[in-house]
Each structure stands twice: as structure tokens, then as C-alpha cells.
Write an enzyme that holds these catalytic residues in place. Structure first.
Site: not given
Length: 468
Positions: A207, A357, A389
Site C-alpha cells: 500500500s 481492492d 485491500h
């Protein structure tokens, strides 16, 4: 064996929940608050003349007491290094990396772990959160410290840099990438660790951490070609800031937008050209939002701009034309991966992403991989067809660990490959029974999950039982 493993998992989970319940119930007066914030700690301030040092030079060093959630000593040797790195305009800046060395460390290699602290507030730097007694405002860094424990348990030295630099500039990938690469240079030269000459390195990030890792992979051939990089692991990669903004705007994750705007307008980032533009279009209400985004950690920033629309003229006068303003558009394009052929990773790279996601667009990661592969990169691209996610970071841990192992061994495949994983359940046995308590804590710690992570959010113990 399955029943005994299940018992271990349940005992670990109950113990952890009991500890966190007790810790959260302590009066504020009993909290350990002996650690200075980066703004107040003189260690973070380089000595005069540091600008003449080469990128990656160690400017100061100290040993620290590291702790999980600021309260539980993690029992490994830990050091912090202040090192010289580079701002967007090429000027010298200094930031900190935290290095963890397990008792039975493999001294010919180490991991550079870029945690997703996703904040433009200096109090959210991971080097602060890792210290015993530090308040845990930076929840993401605190939780990802559990993933670092896995690498330590496997015998890897781990370095985790404050890659956003001394101003905590969240968003500008090139600055973060150089911060990662200079952290590797600093750790490589840190003799106290006892590393071999020219140790092997694998960089890891998910991320927000994949902004740093992805850009480090992209810039390394030009910026730090001398490093012995064996691989890169990046998941949920925000490869296109415009695409990410459009996905999360007016959502539960929209608070990341003002935090990123505050980050890219820092002086060490694009402040010289971008700040005058922002100041000319920002409204008083918008300034309040940016002030929060630049002074608070991720959870608070998310709450402050929950389901808000940055294109609303309540916040800035350009409305929907905001991202088309020439300077803003230029900066966004400069921070898009997979655009320039000479910014293609040379080391084997593992990229993974969930199709559902809800924070980072899957299509942008796929486009990045397509570009890299067309330029002869060596990329393993894994698509997770279920989960969201947060879940994907967890369920991909065995694949990430295996890729790291193969990268160090030089046994990764020599071409681009793609595969799809259909499951959204972590198999703890793939990592070994001894790591299960750490993983249980990790699952419990990820309390801010998205809609696609509901199966993990509702019943983490049940998820584990299905695998045993």
C-alpha cells in the site's frame, strides 16, 4: 496435530486480546511517555554541514528499546540511524531508519521494509512508533510492526526507514524511493550489525509502503546502481496517484486525499511549485482539512474527511477541474510508475493486488506491470480474485516470504509471469507453526478493514479454523 495447532492459535488470540484490553483500560497517567517526538528529539536534527555528505551517509546512530504497540518489548537488538538522503529538488535532507537484528541473524542479507504509515505528520514516523513508551497514534505502522516480527523470526535483519523524510511528505514517490535506497546504503555501512561486505537486499512494502518500494525499485538502476538488490516485493501498489484519488474520493478512505495533498506540498517535495497553486484555490474550509491532513496520523485523518468530496467547491475553487490544473497534473504524472523505460526495476519483482481492492485501483497496478514487462523487467504478478485491500496484505504473506527466500537464493523465474489466487484465507501452516501467534495478533490488529475484507473482519478465529 491440527487440534494442537488450533489450541495454540486460540490461546495466543485470547492472551493478546486480554493484554490489549488491560492496556487500553490503563489511565492516561499510567502510560509510558518518555519518548520525544521527532520534532522535539535532537537525534533527528543533523549537524551543520551534513549537506556535503554523500547520499546514504550515516550522520548519527543510537540504540533503542523497541516495543510492539509501544508496550511489549520485542526482544531483539535495535538501532536507529540518522542518514543523509535527497529531496525532490536534489537538495540534501536527513531522515531516520530503524534497524532490527534478531539473535540468530543471517548476516549476508537484510530486508528493507517500508511500512504504510500514510501520513504527513511527523509524529507518525515509524521510528517514533517503534520505541518503547511511544504513543501509538500511527496505527498502521504499529500493526505492520507485527509483519516485521515474522521476518525477524525467520532470521532476517530488517531496516524500516522514515522514507517520507524529515517533513513526513506522504505521496511523492520519488522522494520516498530515494529515502528507501539511501536507507539501504546506510544500513549496509553500519558496522555494528556485523553484516558481510556488500550484503544482499530485498525491499518490501504494501500500500503506502509500496509507493516507497515501487519507486525505490524504479529509481535504483539510476540512483543507487551499486546496491546488491536481489528483489522487490510490492503489494496494493498506488502506481497512479490520479487513479487512486478518483477511487477513494468521497469514500470512507477519502481522508487519505488531504493527507497526500499536504504531503506533496511540503518544501522537500513539490512545495516550491505546487504550494502557490494550492494557496490560490484553497477555501478556508479546505485549509482546515489540509491542516488536519498535515498534522494527524491516518486514522484521525480518515475520520476527519470521512466520505467527503475533494472536488466540492466548499474545499477548493476549481471544483472538478482540480486535477487538470497544469501544475497539479504535472506533479501527478511525475508520480506515476511505469511511464519511463529508464525507470524499470532490474531486480526480480513480486507485484500482487486484489481485483476488488477498494483503495488502490487494480487496473493501475496491472498497467504498471504491463509497461515494466514490455521493457524486459522480471515481474511475478499475482492477482487475488477475492478479498479486499487489508485482507490481501495478510493472505499474501506466505507468497511474499517465499519470494523473498527465492530472491535471496537467486531462484526466481527469469521472465514475467502472471497467476491468480482465488482464496482469501491465510494458511498459517505455510509459514510454520512457530509464527502462528504473531499472525493471529496481526489479524486482530487490522481492525480498520474495508467492505471486501468482511470475511476476515467478522470472524478472524473462524478463518484460522478453516485452515487447520
Amino acid at each position: 496435530m491440527a487440534s494442537s495447532v488450533a489450541r495454540m492459535v486460540r490461546v495466543a488470540l485470547v492472551s493478546f486480546l486480554a493484554f490489549t484490553s488491560i492496556a487500553s483500560a490503563l489511565p492516561a497517567s499510567q502510560a509510558i511517555r518518555t519518548v520525544q517526538t521527532p520534532d522535539d528529539d535532537p537525534f533527528y536534527k543533523p549537524a551543520a554541514g551534513f549537506e556535503s555528505a554523500a547520499p546514504g551517509t550515516i550522520l548519527a546512530q543510537r540504540s533503542i528499546n523497541a516495543a510492539i504497540f509501544g508496550l511489549i518489548p520485542n526482544g531483539v537488538e535495535a538501532h536507529q540511524l540518522l542518514y543523509r538522503t535527497t529531496a525532490i529538488d536534489g537538495s540534501a535532507i536527513a531522515t531516520v531508519t530503524t534497524v532490527f537484528k534478531p539473535k540468530k541473524a543471517k548476516l549476508d542479507r537484510f530486508i528493507s521494509f517500508a511500512t504504510a504509515y500514510d501520513s504527513s505528520a511527523t509524529k507518525c514516523q515509524p521510528s517514533f512508533a517503534y520505541q518503547l513508551g511511544a504513543p501509538q497514534d500511527s496505527l498502521i505502522a504499529s500493526v505492520e510492526f507485527l509483519i516485521i516480527q515474522i521476518y525477524l523470526a525467520l532470521g532476517y535483519v530488517v531496516a524500516s526507514p522514515d522514507y517520507e523524510g524529515p517533513e513526513a511528505a506522504f505521496g511523492p514517490g520519488r522522494l520516498a524511493g530515494m529515502g528507501v535506497l539511501d536507507n539501504i546504503r546506510a544500513v549496509k555501512s553500519f558496522k555494528t550489525l556485523g553484516l558481510t561486505d556488500n550484503p544482499m537486499v530485498v525491499g518490501v512494502g504494501y500500500s503506502g509502503g509500496a509507493i516507497a518500494t515501487g519507486w525505490a525499485a524504479s529509481l535504483q538502476p539510476k540512483y543507487a546502481s551499486e546496491l546488491n538488490i536481489k528483489g522487490w516485493v510490492q503489494g496494493g501498489t498506488p502506481s497512479n496517484l490520479t487513479g487512486t484519488l478518483n477511487l477513494i474520493n468521497d469514500s470512507v478512505f477519502s481522508g487519505f486525499v488531504p493527507a497526500a495533498i499536504a504531503g506533496i506540498t511540503k518544501p522537500s517535495a513539490y512545495g516550491a511549485e505546487l504550494k502557490p497553486v494550492i494557496e490560490s484555490i484553497i477555501t478556508p474550509e479546505g485549509q482546515k482539512v489540509l491542516d488536519v491532513g498535515g498534522s494527524e496520523c491516518a486514522v484521525t485523518a480518515l475520520a476527519a474527511f470521512f466520505e467527503k468530496n475533494i472536488f466540492d467547491t466548499k474545499y477548493q475553487t476549481l471544483g472538478d477541474r482540480f486535477i487538470y490544473e497544469p501544475t497539479i497534473q504535472k506533479v501527478m504524472k511525475l508520480n506515476t510508475m511505469g511511464v519511463n523505460q529508464d525507470e524499470t526495476p532490474k531486480a526480480p519483482t513480486f507485484v500482487y493486488h486484489a481485483t476488488k481492492d477498494e483503495i488502490i485501483p487494480y487496473g493501475d497496478a496491472k498497467s504498471m506491470v504491463k509497461s515494466w514487462c514490455s521493457w524486459d523487467a522480471n515481474v511475478k504478478f499475482t492477482t487475488y480474485a477475492s478479498g479486499g485491500h487489508a485482507t490481501t496484505e495478510i493472505v499474501a504473506i506466505p507468497d511474499a516470504i517465499n519470494f523473498v527466500k527465492n530472491a535471496f537464493a537467486g531462484t526466481t523465474k527469469k521472465r514475467c509471469t502472471q497467476n491468480t489466487e482465488l482464496g482469501s484465507i491465510l494458511n498459517p501452516l505455510a509459514l510454520g507453526v512457530e509464527l502462528e501467534p504473531i499472525l493471529v495478533k496481526l489479524i486482530d490488529g487490522l481492525i480498520h478493514l474495508g467492505d471486501q475484507d468482511a470475511n476476515l473482519k467478522k470472524d478472524p478465529v473462524g478463518v484460522w479454523k478453516k485452515t487447520l
